[in-house]
Design a protein around this motif. Structure first.
Motif, PDB file in Angstrom:
ATOM      1  N   UNK A  54      -4.249  11.032   0.268  1.00  0.00           N
ATOM      2  CA  UNK A  54      -3.605  10.379  -0.873  1.00  0.00           C
ATOM      3  C   UNK A  54      -4.354   9.099  -1.235  1.00  0.00           C
ATOM      4  N   UNK A  55      -4.607   8.270  -0.238  1.00  0.00           N
ATOM      5  CA  UNK A  55      -5.202   6.970  -0.496  1.00  0.00           C
ATOM      6  C   UNK A  55      -6.651   7.077  -0.968  1.00  0.00           C
ATOM      7  N   UNK A  56      -7.356   8.113  -0.496  1.00  0.00           N
ATOM      8  CA  UNK A  56      -8.738   8.307  -0.928  1.00  0.00           C
ATOM      9  C   UNK A  56      -8.820   8.555  -2.428  1.00  0.00           C
ATOM     10  N   UNK A  57      -7.826   9.259  -2.977  1.00  0.00           N
ATOM     11  CA  UNK A  57      -7.811   9.534  -4.413  1.00  0.00           C
ATOM     12  C   UNK A  57      -7.738   8.240  -5.238  1.00  0.00           C
ATOM     13  N   UNK A  58      -7.191   7.192  -4.657  1.00  0.00           N
ATOM     14  CA  UNK A  58      -7.001   5.931  -5.378  1.00  0.00           C
ATOM     15  C   UNK A  58      -8.017   4.862  -4.973  1.00  0.00           C
ATOM     16  N   UNK A  94       0.833  -1.201   0.000  1.00  0.00           N
ATOM     17  CA  UNK A  94       0.000   0.000   0.000  1.00  0.00           C
ATOM     18  C   UNK A  94       0.866   1.249   0.000  1.00  0.00           C
ATOM     19  N   UNK A  95       2.001   1.162   0.705  1.00  0.00           N
ATOM     20  CA  UNK A  95       2.936   2.281   0.708  1.00  0.00           C
ATOM     21  C   UNK A  95       3.704   2.353  -0.603  1.00  0.00           C
ATOM     22  N   UNK A  96       4.200   1.218  -1.071  1.00  0.00           N
ATOM     23  CA  UNK A  96       5.007   1.193  -2.293  1.00  0.00           C
ATOM     24  C   UNK A  96       4.248   1.731  -3.498  1.00  0.00           C
ATOM     25  N   UNK A  97       2.947   1.435  -3.550  1.00  0.00           N
ATOM     26  CA  UNK A  97       2.146   1.840  -4.708  1.00  0.00           C
ATOM     27  C   UNK A  97       2.066   3.354  -4.864  1.00  0.00           C
ATOM     28  N   UNK A  98       2.075   4.075  -3.742  1.00  0.00           N
ATOM     29  CA  UNK A  98       1.904   5.534  -3.780  1.00  0.00           C
ATOM     30  C   UNK A  98       3.035   6.231  -3.026  1.00  0.00           C
ATOM     31  N   UNK A  99       4.216   5.633  -3.041  1.00  0.00           N
ATOM     32  CA  UNK A  99       5.326   6.113  -2.220  1.00  0.00           C
ATOM     33  C   UNK A  99       5.606   7.607  -2.409  1.00  0.00           C
ATOM     34  N   UNK A 121      -2.731  14.972  11.894  1.00  0.00           N
ATOM     35  CA  UNK A 121      -2.474  15.540  10.577  1.00  0.00           C
ATOM     36  C   UNK A 121      -1.725  14.570   9.649  1.00  0.00           C
ATOM     37  N   UNK A 122      -0.815  13.760  10.204  1.00  0.00           N
ATOM     38  CA  UNK A 122      -0.085  12.791   9.375  1.00  0.00           C
ATOM     39  C   UNK A 122      -1.035  11.773   8.772  1.00  0.00           C
ATOM     40  N   UNK A 123      -1.901  11.213   9.604  1.00  0.00           N
ATOM     41  CA  UNK A 123      -2.842  10.221   9.089  1.00  0.00           C
ATOM     42  C   UNK A 123      -3.821  10.854   8.097  1.00  0.00           C
ATOM     43  N   UNK A 124      -4.259  12.069   8.391  1.00  0.00           N
ATOM     44  CA  UNK A 124      -5.176  12.756   7.479  1.00  0.00           C
ATOM     45  C   UNK A 124      -4.526  12.975   6.117  1.00  0.00           C
ATOM     46  N   UNK A 125      -3.251  13.375   6.113  1.00  0.00           N
ATOM     47  CA  UNK A 125      -2.545  13.620   4.848  1.00  0.00           C
ATOM     48  C   UNK A 125      -2.385  12.331   4.054  1.00  0.00           C
ATOM     49  N   UNK A 126      -2.056  11.239   4.744  1.00  0.00           N
ATOM     50  CA  UNK A 126      -1.910   9.941   4.078  1.00  0.00           C
ATOM     51  C   UNK A 126      -3.254   9.468   3.540  1.00  0.00           C
ATOM     52  N   UNK A 138      -5.406   0.074   9.494  1.00  0.00           N
ATOM     53  CA  UNK A 138      -4.614  -0.190   8.275  1.00  0.00           C
ATOM     54  C   UNK A 138      -5.148  -1.254   7.326  1.00  0.00           C
ATOM     55  N   UNK A 139      -5.900  -2.244   7.835  1.00  0.00           N
ATOM     56  CA  UNK A 139      -6.393  -3.315   6.949  1.00  0.00           C
ATOM     57  C   UNK A 139      -7.706  -2.976   6.258  1.00  0.00           C
ATOM     58  N   UNK A 140      -8.300  -1.818   6.545  1.00  0.00           N
ATOM     59  CA  UNK A 140      -9.578  -1.468   5.922  1.00  0.00           C
ATOM     60  C   UNK A 140      -9.376  -1.094   4.447  1.00  0.00           C
ATOM     61  N   UNK A 141     -10.496  -1.044   3.706  1.00  0.00           N
ATOM     62  CA  UNK A 141     -10.424  -0.626   2.302  1.00  0.00           C
ATOM     63  C   UNK A 141      -9.717   0.716   2.160  1.00  0.00           C
ATOM     64  N   UNK A 142     -10.029   1.627   3.061  1.00  0.00           N
ATOM     65  CA  UNK A 142      -9.304   2.896   3.152  1.00  0.00           C
ATOM     66  C   UNK A 142      -8.577   2.879   4.485  1.00  0.00           C
ATOM     67  N   UNK A 143      -7.303   2.492   4.452  1.00  0.00           N
ATOM     68  CA  UNK A 143      -6.550   2.298   5.678  1.00  0.00           C
ATOM     69  C   UNK A 143      -5.468   3.340   5.866  1.00  0.00           C
ATOM     70  N   UNK A 144      -5.341   3.822   7.089  1.00  0.00           N
ATOM     71  CA  UNK A 144      -4.266   4.743   7.447  1.00  0.00           C
ATOM     72  C   UNK A 144      -2.994   3.951   7.729  1.00  0.00           C
TER      73      UNK A 144
END
Length: 276
Positions: free
Chosen positions: A251-255, A14-19, A243-248, A194-200
């Motif tokens: 990103x993930x919400x866009x995908x 999940x991190x590698x895909x949008x690093x 704020x860190x989790x919100x920013x991440x 972290x394991x949810x469809x939209x995971x922090x």
């Protein structure tokens, strides 16, 4: 022969895909010097509300707190009964108990594994006749991405004057008739574990609602009951999406839409391969 187990989830991918996007988002937060309830959180709340098709989203520390804050905003507490499904994560019932209310468990529909509306109404009627705790709310749980029968549950809540909460922790992106789950009840909750469809990349949660007053109360409850800074007008708690989790999550919400499409395609391959 040595066999390599297939992991249920690989969070590093999940991190590698949008690093690049995630690294930029994290750097933006670190350089801002603002780490709690800032612009990143506000931007994510706005984006997530829009994605869910509702006017208001409130970020909190985790999915359990999301339910707790939602119940408190609805005025539910000691002496109240909250009906929910017997087949759910422990967080659903834990949250009911944390506000001092009494959980009443109702069985599932056999095919969908979600709350059975017929048994729900039977339980409400039987519980009301027995006396004791006051029936106040229903928590309908969307599980494994499968949406609960919201039309039937909402009608039951209307007839019995009960508040309707949606627990969407396992159903980011599930829809009923083109409407995202979270848009049917008085209020709805999400987890970003972290394991949810939209995971922090840590804990996180959110509450969504169409009701502006409920949203205002939720924002106060999540921070010590403050409608005004340093003035605790109601009972609150400390539950804030950092704020860190919100920013991440931004990103993930866009995908997320593309990821859900891929998940459905993979599920279809499994279904086809397991026929018979």
């Amino acid at each position: 022969m040595t066999q390599t187990p297939i992991a249920i989830v690989d969070l590093k991918k999940s991190y590698s895909a949008y690093r690049a996007e995630i690294d930029a988002a994290v750097a933006r937060v670190m350089e801002s010097g603002w780490y709690i309830l800032g612009k990143e959180g506000e931007a994510f709340e706005e984006a997530f509300a829009q994605w869910c098709g509702v006017p208001h989203a409130i970020g909190v520390a985790n999915g359990t707190d999301a339910i707790v804050v939602a119940l408190r905003a609805l005025g539910i507490g000691e002496g109240d009964a909250v009906f929910t499904v017997s087949h759910t994560a422990v967080a659903t019932v834990a949250a009911i108990e944390l506000v001092g209310a009494t959980p009443v468990l109702v069985d599932i529909e056999a095919e969908a594994y979600t709350l059975d509306p017929v048994r729900l109404e039977e339980a409400i009627v039987a519980f009301a006749k027995a006396g004791g705790a006051r029936p106040k709310a229903v928590i309908a749980v969307h599980i494994y991405g499968q949406a609960c029968n919201m039309a039937a549950v909402a009608e039951i809540c209307r007839r019995h004057d009960l508040k309707l909460v949606e627990d969407c922790a396992q159903a980011h992106g599930a829809m009923i008739g083109g409407v995202h789950v979270g848009g049917f009840g008085d209020i709805a909750t999400f987890s970003f574990y972290p394991t949810k469809n939209l995971g922090a990349f840590g804990d996180g949660g959110a509450i969504v609602t169409r009701d502006a007053k409920l949203a205002e109360i939720c924002r106060a409850v999540r921070q010590y009951g403050w409608f005004r800074h340093y003035h605790s007008d109601i009972v609150g708690q400390n539950s804030r999406l950092d704020e860190l989790q919100a920013a991440i999550l931004r990103v993930k919400l866009r995908h997320l839409g593309a990821e859900l499409t891929t998940r459905r395609a993979i599920a279809a391959r499994y279904n086809a391969g397991l026929v018979g």
